[in-house]
Design an enzyme around this catalytic site. Structure first.
Site, PDB file in Angstrom:
ATOM      1  N   ASP B  34       0.825  -1.212   0.000  1.00 10.75           N
ATOM      2  CA  ASP B  34       0.000   0.000   0.000  1.00 10.75           C
ATOM      3  C   ASP B  34       0.858   1.259   0.000  1.00 10.75           C
ATOM      4  OD1 ASP B  34      -2.734   1.213   2.176  1.00 10.75           O
ATOM      5  OD2 ASP B  34      -2.206   1.666   0.111  1.00 10.75           O
ATOM      6  N   HIS B 225      -7.515   0.074   9.285  1.00 13.80           N
ATOM      7  CA  HIS B 225      -6.492   0.540   8.333  1.00 13.80           C
ATOM      8  C   HIS B 225      -6.734   2.029   8.156  1.00 13.80           C
ATOM      9  CE1 HIS B 225      -4.037  -0.374   4.569  1.00 13.80           C
ATOM     10  NE2 HIS B 225      -4.427   0.851   4.360  1.00 13.80           N
ATOM     11  N   HIS B 227      -5.922   5.981   7.418  1.00 11.13           N
ATOM     12  CA  HIS B 227      -5.048   6.906   6.733  1.00 11.13           C
ATOM     13  C   HIS B 227      -4.971   8.194   7.537  1.00 11.13           C
ATOM     14  CE1 HIS B 227      -4.531   5.095   2.451  1.00 11.13           C
ATOM     15  NE2 HIS B 227      -4.315   4.227   3.394  1.00 11.13           N
ATOM     16  N   CYS B 258      -1.682  10.274  -0.579  1.00 11.36           N
ATOM     17  CA  CYS B 258      -3.097  10.042  -0.851  1.00 11.36           C
ATOM     18  C   CYS B 258      -3.358  10.358  -2.308  1.00 11.36           C
ATOM     19  CB  CYS B 258      -3.947  10.922   0.055  1.00 11.36           C
ATOM     20  SG  CYS B 258      -5.710  10.670  -0.210  1.00 11.36           S
ATOM     21  N   ASN B 267      -1.004   6.657   4.420  1.00 10.27           N
ATOM     22  CA  ASN B 267      -0.950   5.678   5.520  1.00 10.27           C
ATOM     23  C   ASN B 267      -0.412   6.278   6.817  1.00 10.27           C
ATOM     24  OD1 ASN B 267      -1.605   2.925   4.441  1.00 10.27           O
ATOM     25  ND2 ASN B 267      -0.077   3.537   2.942  1.00 10.27           N
TER      26      ASN B 267
END
Lengths: 308, 318
Positions: B34, B225, B227, B258, B267
């Site tokens: 990711d 998860h 951000h 992003c 992240n």
């Protein structure tokens, strides 16, 4: 459902933001900013809905050159009705100068760490409290409210761990002396939610939680999590700095104050009222960052200004 | 590794203030997938392999290694086979890979994958724009993968993106997140990771979403998860922990911007998460100093600054 209750129900409906950008923020910025810029910043902040804006500090310019223009700033700002503009006053001399400049609220700064007190203001915690008593007497006589700060509440750059009992002792003294509010500062941002709860548990036994504020630094990225825990424990006053102004003097290049924009984003997202207009606040942040020729430390500002 | 083991490590809680927290939190490191996927510069295979090998020595138990998507869509992951075959597979670490469909799954198996992940969305619009099909259609594809995975005894992790908001649709109803999470769980995913894809969530929306999902999917099978695009990640993670979640995804050095807000962060950084957890006395098995060193390595290789506040502070000690 019970867990949801614990997470959300205990949160205050309203949180007062104490904006410390013009003082704590600028004080820790390397670039000296002209009085005119400081005045414009404070005026813009006054228009964003904030009710408390810490305007300057009446310390000797020898120690804090950024605050040398304290008189000019205090006299130059537009005083919006309903907004208070406290200033720092380390001693009686500073207090008298502040009153002369038109200050109607002041703040005094104690430490929970002996070593920090000695290194930062050249005297022991007890000696500093005695100086403050002088200020309190004069302030009471003049009808000027006083806010008390306790620094190093979750850790000290010299002593390391700081006992919650020590924080409680200093907070209690300041409160008993007559400070209407005590702001508990995680000066180097080392605190985490566990330490924050423990400290607040100790302090709220001796000072009513309604008179407490938290002043979290974001040096280790922990500020919002620490603030959330403080809110869950009944604290409803949060200090922050527009744009996250002010680095950390103990970790070059690291961040310092938590950004007001990011705090407001979280609070509004939680349905908590602050009275602050976030876009106007971001404008003030953009203005001062431009003047300082630096990037904002606020993630909300970064994200908002980068929309595709 | 037995599927049963994945589900049942002992869960004891600790009290801090009025809240209970897990004693142990599993970190799922998504930096190599990711994270790198959202970095502009194409990273050489050798660097990816080194990154993963270094991460393997930090104490992490799960490192998402790569993605078997078409290189046409995600050029950064074009070297998926070389990466998976090039890394040193540590005995205590698992290396899941993304597999959007059967084709990807088969390639992943051929390359030696022993765990995979599928990616659903709680937003119809996001699903259509991101993977070119509706949520229902994507679920059908995943069912194929799940069936094949069952045959091969390959564990599958499910992801639900846009769990707290969508760049196109705005706020997302928690019931929609629950619907998708439940489907993935019932299809056979051993864990479902709920992603705040654009980082817009706050503790309130996190709590409301988890309250809805935990009615249908057991807490121990959930991960968050988050951000950090709006700086809310740690506060949101803390909220999730208070609600019983004990698996957290993060990326070393906060790799990966992003894609919906150019120049913003993406992240949450593993270092900052570890600092918070360890500060609270919560165990992770991960060595923070080693993690900071890995972050230094990858940032140096990418010629970029770290997004981790902890790394910035530690790296700049006077």
């Amino acid at each position: 459902i019970f867990i949801l209750f614990l997470v959300l129900k205990r949160l205050p409906d309203r949180v007062k933001i104490v904006e410390v950008g013009p003082r704590d923020g600028l004080q820790n910025e390397k670039t000296i900013v002209p009085a005119e810029t400081k005045i414009r910043l404070i005026d813009m902040l006054s228009d964003s809905g904030l009710s408390v804006i810490e305007a300057t500090s009446f310390v000797s310019p020898k120690w804090v050159p950024q605050m040398a223009d304290q008189m000019e700033v205090m006299k130059g700002i537009r005083r919006k009705p309903g907004v208070s503009y406290p200033v720092l006053t380390p001693n009686l001399k500073g207090f008298q100068a502040a009153v002369e400049a038109g200050a109607s609220e002041v703040a005094i700064f104690g430490a929970a760490s002996e070593l920090f007190s000695k290194k930062n203001i050249n005297c022991s915690v007890e000696e500093s409290l005695q100086r403050f008593e002088q200020v309190m007497v004069a302030a009471k006589a003049a009808g000027v409210p006083v806010r008390g700060y306790v620094s190093c509440v979750l850790g000290c750059p010299y002593e390391g761990k700081v006992a919650p009992a020590k924080v409680a002792k200093v907070a209690k003294r300041l409160y008993s002396m007559g400070c209407y509010e005590i702001s508990l500062g995680d000066t180097i941002g080392v605190g985490t939610p566990g330490g924050m709860s423990e400290m607040l548990e100790a302090v709220s036994k001796v000072v009513p939680v309604g008179a407490l504020a938290v002043h979290c630094h974001d040096t280790y990225g922990q500020a919002l999590a620490n603030i959330l825990v403080a809110l869950q424990m009944g604290v409803s006053v949060v200090d922050s700095s527009v744009g996250g102004l002010g680095g950390c003097p103990y970790a070059q290049g690291a961040s310092g104050n938590v950004a007001t924009e990011d705090v407001v984003y979280m609070l509004h997202g939680l349905g908590i009222q602050t009275g602050v207009d976030l876009p106007k606040l971001m404008d003030a942040g953009a203005f001062i960052c431009h003047s300082l020729n630096r990037r904002t430390s606020s993630k909300v500002s970064q994200a908002t200004h980068c929309k595709l | 590794m037995e599927l049963a083991m994945l589900l049942q490590w002992p869960r004891r809680d600790k009290h801090l203030g009025a809240h209970e927290y897990p004693e142990f939190v599993k970190i799922v490191e998504v930096g190599p997938r990711d994270g790198l996927q959202n970095e502009k510069e194409i990273v050489p295979t050798e660097v990816k392999v080194q990154l993963i090998d270094r991460l393997s020595d930090t104490g992490l138990s799960v490192i998402e290694a790569t993605s078997f998507v078409s290189s046409k869509w995600v050029p950064q992951m074009a070297d998926h086979t070389e990466v998976l075959q090039g890394i040193r597979k540590s005995p205590n670490v698992r290396y899941p890979v993304l597999t959007p469909n059967m084709h990807g799954f088969q390639n992943a198996l051929a390359a030696g994958a022993t765990e995979v992940a599928v990616f659903g969305s709680a937003s119809e619009t996001f699903s259509r724009k991101n993977i070119n099909c509706s949520i229902d259609e994507s679920m059908l594809r995943f069912e194929e993968v799940l069936n094949a995975a069952k045959d091969q005894q390959i564990p599958v992790r499910g992801y639900v993106s846009c769990a707290l908001g969508c760049p196109h649709e705005g706020p997302i109803d928690p019931s929609k997140v629950t619907e998708v999470a439940k489907r993935l769980y019932e299809m056979g995913c051993y864990e479902v990771s709920l992603g705040d894809t654009v980082g817009v969530g706050t503790p309130g929306s996190m709590a409301a979403m988890l309250r809805s999902v935990t009615r249908e999917v057991p807490c121990r099978a959930l991960a968050v998860h988050c951000h950090d695009t709006y700086g809310q990640a740690l506060a949101n993670i803390l909220t999730a922990l208070q609600m019983g979640v004990c698996v957290v995804d993060s990326a070393v050095a906060g790799l990966g911007g992003c894609p919906y807000a150019q120049g913003s962060s993406g992240n949450v950084s593993t270092e900052d998460v570890l600092y918070m957890l360890h500060g609270m006395g919560i165990q992770t098995g991960v060595d923070l100093s080693k993690m900071i060193a890995v972050g230094d390595f990858i940032c140096h290789s990418l010629n970029r600054k770290t997004n981790s506040r902890v790394a910035q502070a530690r790296g700049s000690q006077l």
